[in-house]
Each structure stands twice: as structure tokens, then as C-alpha cells.
Design a protein around this motif. Structure first.
Motif, PDB file in Angstrom:
ATOM      1  N   GLU A 155      20.278  46.619  36.374  1.00  0.00           N
ATOM      2  CA  GLU A 155      19.983  46.470  37.585  1.00  0.00           C
ATOM      3  C   GLU A 155      19.915  45.066  37.876  1.00  0.00           C
ATOM      4  O   GLU A 155      18.876  44.868  37.639  1.00  0.00           O
ATOM      5  CB  GLU A 155      19.041  47.151  37.956  1.00  0.00           C
ATOM      6  N   GLY A 156      20.824  44.120  38.466  1.00  0.00           N
ATOM      7  CA  GLY A 156      20.581  43.339  39.048  1.00  0.00           C
ATOM      8  C   GLY A 156      22.119  42.387  39.315  1.00  0.00           C
ATOM      9  O   GLY A 156      22.893  43.075  40.306  1.00  0.00           O
ATOM     10  N   ALA A 157      22.054  41.835  39.389  1.00  0.00           N
ATOM     11  CA  ALA A 157      23.274  40.721  40.294  1.00  0.00           C
ATOM     12  C   ALA A 157      24.347  41.026  39.456  1.00  0.00           C
ATOM     13  O   ALA A 157      25.288  41.447  40.185  1.00  0.00           O
ATOM     14  CB  ALA A 157      23.819  38.896  40.000  1.00  0.00           C
ATOM     15  N   SER A 171      25.435  44.459  38.317  1.00  0.00           N
ATOM     16  CA  SER A 171      25.657  45.827  38.527  1.00  0.00           C
ATOM     17  C   SER A 171      25.618  45.862  40.152  1.00  0.00           C
ATOM     18  O   SER A 171      26.732  46.393  40.905  1.00  0.00           O
ATOM     19  CB  SER A 171      24.257  46.027  38.109  1.00  0.00           C
ATOM     20  N   ALA A 172      25.238  44.435  40.634  1.00  0.00           N
ATOM     21  CA  ALA A 172      24.979  45.071  42.076  1.00  0.00           C
ATOM     22  C   ALA A 172      27.010  44.481  42.087  1.00  0.00           C
ATOM     23  O   ALA A 172      27.693  45.087  43.109  1.00  0.00           O
ATOM     24  CB  ALA A 172      24.713  43.306  43.043  1.00  0.00           C
ATOM     25  N   VAL A 173      27.213  43.815  41.408  1.00  0.00           N
ATOM     26  CA  VAL A 173      28.561  43.455  42.132  1.00  0.00           C
ATOM     27  C   VAL A 173      29.921  44.917  41.358  1.00  0.00           C
ATOM     28  O   VAL A 173      30.840  44.185  41.399  1.00  0.00           O
ATOM     29  CB  VAL A 173      29.262  41.870  41.305  1.00  0.00           C
ATOM     30  N   LEU A 174      29.858  44.691  40.323  1.00  0.00           N
ATOM     31  CA  LEU A 174      30.526  45.924  39.918  1.00  0.00           C
ATOM     32  C   LEU A 174      29.995  47.344  39.937  1.00  0.00           C
ATOM     33  O   LEU A 174      31.181  48.282  40.008  1.00  0.00           O
ATOM     34  CB  LEU A 174      29.721  45.901  37.887  1.00  0.00           C
ATOM     35  N   GLY A 175      28.917  47.301  41.155  1.00  0.00           N
ATOM     36  CA  GLY A 175      28.979  48.729  41.656  1.00  0.00           C
ATOM     37  C   GLY A 175      28.791  50.292  40.351  1.00  0.00           C
ATOM     38  O   GLY A 175      29.175  51.076  40.557  1.00  0.00           O
ATOM     39  N   LEU A 176      27.643  49.654  39.444  1.00  0.00           N
ATOM     40  CA  LEU A 176      27.246  50.385  38.506  1.00  0.00           C
ATOM     41  C   LEU A 176      26.087  50.798  38.718  1.00  0.00           C
ATOM     42  O   LEU A 176      25.252  50.057  39.173  1.00  0.00           O
ATOM     43  CB  LEU A 176      27.647  50.293  37.091  1.00  0.00           C
ATOM     44  N   SER A 194      33.498  43.109  31.550  1.00  0.00           N
ATOM     45  CA  SER A 194      34.891  43.809  30.544  1.00  0.00           C
ATOM     46  C   SER A 194      35.205  44.861  30.446  1.00  0.00           C
ATOM     47  O   SER A 194      36.415  45.738  30.690  1.00  0.00           O
ATOM     48  CB  SER A 194      34.234  43.177  28.970  1.00  0.00           C
ATOM     49  N   TRP A 195      33.886  45.619  31.452  1.00  0.00           N
ATOM     50  CA  TRP A 195      34.141  47.220  31.557  1.00  0.00           C
ATOM     51  C   TRP A 195      33.888  47.712  29.939  1.00  0.00           C
ATOM     52  O   TRP A 195      34.777  48.657  30.137  1.00  0.00           O
ATOM     53  CB  TRP A 195      35.522  48.272  32.355  1.00  0.00           C
ATOM     54  N   ASN A 196      34.270  46.742  29.143  1.00  0.00           N
ATOM     55  CA  ASN A 196      33.860  47.564  27.520  1.00  0.00           C
ATOM     56  C   ASN A 196      33.056  48.658  27.456  1.00  0.00           C
ATOM     57  O   ASN A 196      32.108  47.470  26.950  1.00  0.00           O
ATOM     58  CB  ASN A 196      34.343  46.474  26.265  1.00  0.00           C
ATOM     59  N   ALA A 256      31.678  55.302  32.973  1.00  0.00           N
ATOM     60  CA  ALA A 256      30.586  55.363  32.943  1.00  0.00           C
ATOM     61  C   ALA A 256      30.205  56.804  32.424  1.00  0.00           C
ATOM     62  O   ALA A 256      29.427  57.599  31.639  1.00  0.00           O
ATOM     63  CB  ALA A 256      30.539  56.222  34.298  1.00  0.00           C
ATOM     64  N   THR A 265      31.688  52.559  43.046  1.00  0.00           N
ATOM     65  CA  THR A 265      31.288  51.643  44.314  1.00  0.00           C
ATOM     66  C   THR A 265      31.464  50.683  43.117  1.00  0.00           C
ATOM     67  O   THR A 265      30.616  49.891  43.836  1.00  0.00           O
ATOM     68  CB  THR A 265      29.629  51.993  44.085  1.00  0.00           C
ATOM     69  N   HIS A 266      32.202  50.297  43.017  1.00  0.00           N
ATOM     70  CA  HIS A 266      32.943  49.601  42.946  1.00  0.00           C
ATOM     71  C   HIS A 266      33.601  48.391  43.506  1.00  0.00           C
ATOM     72  O   HIS A 266      33.810  47.317  44.373  1.00  0.00           O
ATOM     73  CB  HIS A 266      33.890  48.979  41.341  1.00  0.00           C
ATOM     74  N   ARG A 295      32.275  45.188  48.862  1.00  0.00           N
ATOM     75  CA  ARG A 295      32.493  44.854  48.054  1.00  0.00           C
ATOM     76  C   ARG A 295      33.304  44.365  47.811  1.00  0.00           C
ATOM     77  O   ARG A 295      33.695  42.862  48.272  1.00  0.00           O
ATOM     78  CB  ARG A 295      31.923  45.388  46.799  1.00  0.00           C
ATOM     79  N   PRO A 340      22.280  46.599  47.295  1.00  0.00           N
ATOM     80  CA  PRO A 340      22.183  46.732  46.190  1.00  0.00           C
ATOM     81  C   PRO A 340      20.836  45.241  45.947  1.00  0.00           C
ATOM     82  O   PRO A 340      20.854  44.456  46.207  1.00  0.00           O
ATOM     83  CB  PRO A 340      23.709  45.778  45.531  1.00  0.00           C
ATOM     84  N   VAL A 341      19.828  46.012  44.761  1.00  0.00           N
ATOM     85  CA  VAL A 341      19.242  44.653  44.783  1.00  0.00           C
ATOM     86  C   VAL A 341      20.534  43.668  43.865  1.00  0.00           C
ATOM     87  O   VAL A 341      21.291  43.412  42.865  1.00  0.00           O
ATOM     88  CB  VAL A 341      18.029  44.712  42.882  1.00  0.00           C
ATOM     89  N   TRP A 372      25.181  37.013  46.618  1.00  0.00           N
ATOM     90  CA  TRP A 372      25.764  37.290  47.128  1.00  0.00           C
ATOM     91  C   TRP A 372      26.591  36.158  48.774  1.00  0.00           C
ATOM     92  O   TRP A 372      25.204  36.026  48.583  1.00  0.00           O
ATOM     93  CB  TRP A 372      25.735  38.875  47.602  1.00  0.00           C
TER      94      TRP A 372
END
Lengths: 442, 337
Positions: A192-194, A196-201, A269-271, A318, B131-132, B180, B203-204, B209
Motif C-alpha cells: 500500500e503506497g504511491a 497501489s494508489a495509482v493502480l487501484g489495487l 507491468s501488471w505481470n 487479482a 478500481t483502476h 483516477r 488512497p494512501v 498525486w
């Protein structure tokens, strides 16, 4: 008739050079210009002789998930990676929570004959976190279990964890905790951090690891027990362990090779090859982990080798399984991230990959110095070699190496397990001859 | 550009090309015969792993107006619900020669996974992933905002961006792919963004951003934003301790009648109210606000078709080098049939 080997002119971890005479499973003699009638000579000029590597954290998947790995394939991978002992984690199916299952794994390891297989016993029945498994029965079994872990799951109930820590004192055991507060990590997909915030995971916050470690070191102090922390992944965890050690608490800790090198930026990369538990963290965490391994705050490297069949990774992030293979890349990744960065020397390497791990696991005959009279568990390494990681050429069944395509330093040239070369010229040789005898009583 | 996966991939030039193309497509939508022959013979698959009638019919209308063949593949009731993997589904569509796959998926990153794998060769368009991101929603929002901004300036929207515009995005940012995608695109187009949400629904990592964050909707409305974008509050969040109750949420972060009245009284003359739909009337937005002259909600739906036409057109009519196709004017002739 005993087979003799003379390893000629190997560099030792301390920088000196020596010959090693190996016979009857032992190092018979060390010194210059050794000779013995009928001995096979191994020219080790340019090679480094290290104590055979000991992994405290391996998933061999058998029994139950033989499509992912078997004791045979996993221990072949271990031998190729320079290991002479691995601890097989308990999350098999059935779970290694009885004397019967740990003896089965132990026997499979003996029969394979590539390395010493030390089963880890589950702390709780079925890893369910509800009641203690028969820890004493596993300790007293032929497998002589000393390391207990619900790895993959956290022993999150504080009372149960306290009891486990207390109980294993009866047979000098250690509880190896997978530190993950379950409520804080429900559905977690990555750090959890920068990123995950962008990727929405869904995030796996550092505090979910650190809060459990903080609780457990205090419990270990309170009941005077021995605690081992699996796969430490955050800078905050390092600080807590450093504090605990400073207070004299009997805690040891482990870091994986992948947490020493990779960061959560790779998840862009979502890999799913980069999906692992605990997750890849930030560059600041990697720096803190390296420093902690170098200064002894973190005691050992444990691979957390976690092979998965390809269909468990060829899917949406996921849906993908968590875990990475590691046995055949551990030495190179540690050399790359710790030795070539100047943080450690090869004597430190021997400590974190062998002697300290054997001490924590109470594995007699492993992690010993390369000296006359000691068991001949030896890894010969070419530190100048460079190779490109190719998962489809590995001995493990898992193709999920996050290092695929990376060029890494250091190659295992030979592995001696109890005096027998399981690996020669960088390739599998033969299992230890006693493996055949063992199969007779199975 | 071969795929549309995320608005972070879009340069300012890409974004303006899409918006300008969408203006041309919008003109087609005003004709009696709303159809172009541009994608005749091409196959567009709507691959929906998550229910979304609105987005699906918008893409379907867009593809049909361009004369493409459309196959709707809803994962529910199909082989996917029997355990078929994304890989096998993709390879099946590949074997059927799909030219574009419009994918809606509950898992973040599924469209990117599809695009980067060797499972399928088709253009992949992200129609909302977990949620992407939801890039076409952001593009239609930008299209709507650009028309508004140009109208205020008395100019034509073609070629322009959103420089100088201030936009507030309000609600469940944590779980919002709309927020986003909008944030990245609005920044690329030069707008100034403020996120307004309860701290539990940010989000944390939001501090990295390129926007401001404010917990107080009234304070943000006082500052006179040019647009207020209300986000849908998902039902499953309502009982998961993100906030004490829906009523408290609505009082603090809902665009209610009182806030509408305050905005009107403060003379926020031109502020528009947006919502991606479907709305929870009376929760994040009041009926009066949704139905007020400030609301762009129906315009957004209408613009969605134009924007999706533009995206399909640019991705599918490009040359083999992967360069987006320029719109040669003759193609915009009406379908003679």
C-alpha cells in the motif's frame, strides 16, 4: 569402499586458499597440496568454497500440489542453487501438522537424496489458527522438527501465539511467524503506497507486518521464548527488530532475495510474476533491508521459494497466486545486492546463508566451518561468472521467477552434500548414495 | 497508440486528437442518418466481466454508428462463469478475428494484462477495470467540460484544452476508476483538480498525486470551482466502516439542495455539476441538483457515444505502423446505404 575427492586450491570465505580432502561424508583434511590415493581431483582454481547453503524457508508443495513442485524437483533445484539443506514449509495438503506428515516429507527428502530436507511443522491444526497442532509429537518424530510455522498465514490470535512460543521451549523449538495482521490485509494485492494508489489495487500496508512483529517480540520477551520472523519486508519492521535485539529479546529474522532487489514499481507491468506475499515494497525498504542484513539485525536469507503452475500466474493480477521461485537464483541475487554493493563479504554471506540458518533451525551437521573433521557440506561458487536467468531451464517445476531475463553474477559450480557431489560442473550429478538405502525402509 | 488502457498513456496531443475527432463524430450524431461506413467489416467485441448496461450500450451504439459488427460477450452465463480463464477467452476471440476488444472487468489491470499478453492481437479498449481506470469516461467528461469551457470563452472547442479550469471531484476516490482516469487526463489538459472526500475514501499515497485534497465540500464550493464531479457511492462501501452512516455521508459530502442553493446564491454562475451515472439520488446528489440547469449528466451520456466512436475509429482505422489514423474528411460522408 569410500570415494575420495580433493578440491584443489579453492578460495575460502576469509580469502585464504586451501585444498580440501573429502571422504566418508567428512572433510578429512585441509591444507596445501593435499594428495590421497584414488582420490578424484576437482580443480577449484578461481572458485570459492562456502559452507553448503541452508534455507529456512522453502515450499516443496508435496504432499498435495505435486503439479507445482515435488520434493524431488524442489531438492534438485536446491542442490543446483548451492543448498545442502532446506526447510520444507508446512502448508502442504494435507498440512504438515502431524508426526505422520512430517515423517513423510522427511522420508521423501531422504529418498531424493539431493539435500537434507527438514520439515517445518504447522503451529496450529490445519493452519486454521484455532488450536495448537501436536508440536511435541512432531518434535519427537523421525523428522525431529524444531521449526514451527503457519507460514502463508499468520498466527494472529495473541493467546495462541503466546502459548506456541511457550510450548516449543520444551524441545528447543522456534516459532517462525508469518507476520501479517489479517484484518488489515483483507483482499490485499500489493504494497500500500504511491503505486497501489495509482493502480487501484487493494493495499497491503507495512503496519500490518510491523504491528504483528511488535506484538510478537514483546510476547517472546514476556515468556522468554525464541521467535523467528519470516520474510521481513519493511523498513519499520527492521527498526522494531533492531530495538528488540537491543533489549536482549531472543528474536531472529529473515529476508528473501527478492525483497533485497525488487520494488513495487514492477507492479506497473501488471505481470503476476511480481505478486508475492509479503508484497514487494519500496526502494527505501530495500535499502533498509540490505543494511539490516549487513549489520546482523536480519540474521539470514530465506528464499521463500514458492513454485506455482503457470496457469496460476497466466491470469488477471487479482486472480494470480502469490509467490516466486528462488532456490536457483538466491546465491546470485544475494551476491548482486549485498556483495557487489560492498555491503557484505563472502564470510558474511556464509553466515547469512548457512551457519546462522542452521543454528536457528537447530540443524546439526549443517552450516559448519570448512575444517577437518566437519561434515562435508560444501558449495563451490564461481563468483566471476555472469548468467542470464532463464526459468524454463530450471530444475524447479515453477516458471515463476521474477528475475527472468536478468543478468546476474555468481554461479554454483559444485555442491557437496555429506561428502557426495550432487552438483558438478554446474549441472546435477547424482543424489547421495544413501538415498538408495533409505528407499529400502520406506 | 494501439490500445486505450489508461489516461496516463495519453499525451496532450493524443487527448486533443480524440476530443477533436469526437466533435466530428458528434456532428454525425446530429444527422438524420447517424451512420458512417468507416469500420465496415471490422469486428468489435464487448467483453463484459462485470454488469454495466450503460457503458455497454454506449460502446455498442458507437461501434454500430461506424458500421462495425458488434458481438456482446457477457461473462455471466457464458463459459467464463464455468471457470474459463481470461487467457482462453482472449484466445477464442482471437480465433474469431476480433479487431477490437472493449473490456470491462472487476479486476484492476485486466485490460492491460490482455494487451501485453500474446493471447490476442486485437486493439484493447479499457471500459473500466476494477478500481483502476475508466479512460473513455474521463474522455467524455473532458469532452463535456471542453465544450462548456469553450462556450464560456465564446470560442469553438476544436484544438483547445482545459487550461485555467478548476474541477472538484467529490466522493469515493479510493474505489473510483472514474476519479483516477479523470485526474490524469484533466492534468494533461491543463485543468486544476481538487479531490474532496472523507479521509477513509482517499488512497494512501494520494499525497503524491498532482492535485489538492480537501475534506470539506463547502469550503471547496466557496472557492467557486468551474465544475463539480460527483462520484457514485457503491452499495458495498456503505456498511464497511468507511463512514458512520449514509446520512452522515450525504450531509458532509453529498451535493444536496442546500449546497445547490448556496452555489446559486454565491453567483457561481457557470459551475456545472457532473455525475458519471448511475446516480444514487438523495445520497451523493439530490434530485434538484441532478435535474438543475447546471447538470451535464445527460450531455455526458450523449457525448459518451461520440467519444467512443472517436476512440474506436482512431484505434481501428490507423495504419499498420500503429499510428492513429487522421480523419480524412471524405470518410465522414454518410453511409450511402
Amino acid at each position: 569402499m569410500s570415494v575420495k575427492y580433493i578440491i584443489k586450491d579453492a578460495a575460502m570465505a576469509d580469502g585464504s586458499h586451501a585444498d580440501l580432502l573429502v571422504a566418508d561424508g567428512r572433510i578429512m583434511e585441509t591444507g596445501a597440496s593435499l594428495s590421497a590415493a584414488g582420490a578424484t581431483i576437482l580443480d577449484a582454481d578461481g572458485l570459492l568454497a562456502l559452507p553448503g547453503m541452508v534455507d529456512l524457508h522453502t515450499h516443496l508443495r508435496e504432499p498435495g500440489r505435486e503439479d507445482a513442485e515435488t520434493v524431488e524437483t524442489g531438492t534438485r533445484a536446491a542442490a543446483l542453487g548451492g543448498f545442502t539443506a532446506v526447510h520444507a514449509m508446512a502448508n502442504s495438503m494435507p498440512v504438515a501438522d502431524t508426526a505422520g506428515v512430517v515423517e513423510q516429507v522427511f522420508s521423501l527428502g531422504r529418498r531424493a537424496g539431493w539435500v537434507e530436507v527438514r520439515p517445518v511443522g504447522a503451529v496450529t491444526v490445519g493452519l486454521a489458527g484455532e488450536r495448537l497442532a501436536e508440536l511435541g509429537a512432531m518434535a519427537d518424530s523421525r523428522a525431529q522438527v524444531r521449526v514451527f510455522s503457519d507460514d502463508g498465514l499468520c498466527v494472529h490470535d495473541p493467546v495462541l501465539m503466546r502459548r506456541a512460543l511457550e510450548y516449543v521451549k520444551a524441545f528447543d523449538g522456534v516459532v517462525a511467524q508469518h507476520a501479517q495482521e489479517p484484518r488489515l490485509t483483507a483482499g490485499a494485492q500489493m504494497n500500500e503506497g504511491a503505486v497501489s494508489a495509482v493502480l487501484g489495487l487493494t493495499g497491503w500496508p507495512a503496519v500490518a507486518e510491523e504491528s504483528i512483529i511488535a506484538r510478537d517480540v514483546l510476547l517472546a520477551q514476556h515468556v522468554g521464548s525464541r521467535l523467528h520472523v519470516c520474510h521481513v519486508s519493511t523498513a519499520g519492521s527492521v527498526e522494531i527488530i533492531r530495538w528488540a535485539k537491543g533489549r536482549g529479546i531472543n528474536v531472529t529474522a529473515e529476508v528473501t532475495p527478492h525483497h533485497l532487489l525488487l520494488t513495487d514499481d514492477l507492479v506497473h507491468s501488471w505481470n503476476p510474476v511480481y505478486k508475492v506475499n509479503p508484497p514487494l515494497r519500496t526502494a527505501e525498504d530495500v535499502t533498509a533491508l540490505r543494511e539490516a542484513l549487513a549489520d546482523g539485525t536480519i540474521d539470514i536469507v530465506g528464499t521463500d521459494h514458492a513454485p506455482h503452475p503457470s496457469e496460476h500466474k497466466e491470469c488477471e493480477w487479482a486472480q494470480a497466486a502469490m509467490g516466486m521461485t528462488g532456490l536457483e537464483t538466491a546465491l546470485s541475487v544475494v551476491q548482486h545486492s549485498m556483495i557487489e554493493t560492498g555491503l557484505m563479504n563472502w564470510a558474511d554471506f556464509a553466515r547469512v546463508t548457512s551457519s546462522r540458518a542452521a543454528e536457528i533451525g537447530r540443524v546439526g551437521g549443517q552450516g559448519r566451518p570448512l575444517a577437518a573433521g566437519e561434515p562435508a557440506n560444501i558449495t563451490l561458487v564461481d563468483p566471476a561468472a555472469r548468467w542470464t536467468v532463464a526459468p524454463d531451464k530450471m530444475a524447479t517445476k515453477g516458471r515463476n521467477s521474477p528475475f527472468a531475463g536478468l543478468e546476474l553474477p555468481g554461479a554454483v559450480q559444485a555442491t557437496f552434500f555429506r561428502g557426495h557431489p550432487t552438483v558438478l560442473d554446474g549441472m546435477l550429478n547424482t543424489p547421495h548414495p544413501s538415498a538408495v538405502e533409505d528407499s529400502a525402509w520406506m | 497508440m494501439k490500445h486505450l488502457l489508461s489516461t496516463t498513456d495519453l499525451s496532450r496531443g493524443d487527448a486533443i486528437l480524440i476530443l477533436d475527432t469526437a466533435e466530428e463524430m458528434a456532428a454525425v450524431g446530429e444527422r438524420e442518418v447517424k451512420k458512417l461506413p468507416a469500420l465496415r467489416g471490422r469486428t468489435v467485441v464487448n467483453l463484459f466481466f462485470e454488469d454495466s448496461t450503460r457503458t455497454r450500450i454506449s460502446f455498442e451504439a458507437a461501434a454500430k454508428r461506424l458500421s462495425a459488427d458488434v458481438i456482446n460477450f457477457a461473462a455471466k452465463g457464458s463459459s467464463v462463469s464455468k471457470g474459463e480463464s481470461l487467457k482462453d477467452t482472449a484466445q477464442t476471440l482471437e480465433a474469431m478475428s476480433a479487431d477490437a476488444v472493449v473490456i470491462r472487468h472487476w479486476a484492476s489491470g485486466a485490460p492491460a494484462r490482455l494487451a501485453s499478453s500474446d493471447w490476442i492481437d486485437a486493439a484493447v479498449i479499457n471500459a473500466g477495470d476494477g478500481t483502476h481506470e475508466h479512460p473513455t469516461q474521463a474522455l467524455l467528461d473532458a469532452f463535456t467540460l471542453r465544450r462548456h469551457w469553450a462556450a464560456l470563452a465564446g470560442t469553438s472547442p476544436g484544438g483547445s484544452d482545459l487550461r485555467g479550469m478548476s474541477v472538484a471531484i467529490v466522493g469515493d476516490v479510493l474505489h473510483s476508476r472514474v476519479a483516477r482516469s479523470n485526474l490524469w487526463l484533466l492534468k494533461t489538459l491543463g485543468a486544476d483538480v481538487t479531490l474532496v472526500a472523507p479521509p477513509t475514501l482517499l488512497p494512501v499515497g494520494v499525497d503524491s498525486w498532482p492535485c489538492r485534497v480537501n475534506y470539506n465540500l463547502d469550503e471547496v464550493l466557496q472557492s467557486g470551482p468551474d465544475a463539480v464531479m460527483m462520484l457514485r457511492l457503491q452499495g458495498e462501501r456503505m456498511n464497511a466502516a468507511f463512514f458512520p452512516s449514509t446520512r452522515e455521508y450525504s450531509r458532509r459530502w453529498g451535493f444536496d439542495d442546500a449546497r445547490l442553493a448556496t452555489l446559486d446564491a454565491a453567483g457561481g454562475r457557470s459551475t456545472v455539476i457532473m455525475h458519471p451515472g448511475p446516480m444514487n439520488r438523495g445520497l451523493e446528489i439530490s434530485s434538484a441538483a441532478a435535474d438543475s440547469p447546471r447538470s451535464t449528466i445527460l450531455a455526458q451520456v450523449r457525448n459518451g457515444v461520440s467519444v467512443r466512436m472517436a476512440v474506436l475509429y482512431l484505434l481501428l482505422s490507423g495504419d499498420s505502423s500503429g499510428e492513429p489514423g487522421r480523419i480524412p474528411t471524405p470518410i465522414l460522408q454518410e453511409n450511402p446505404a
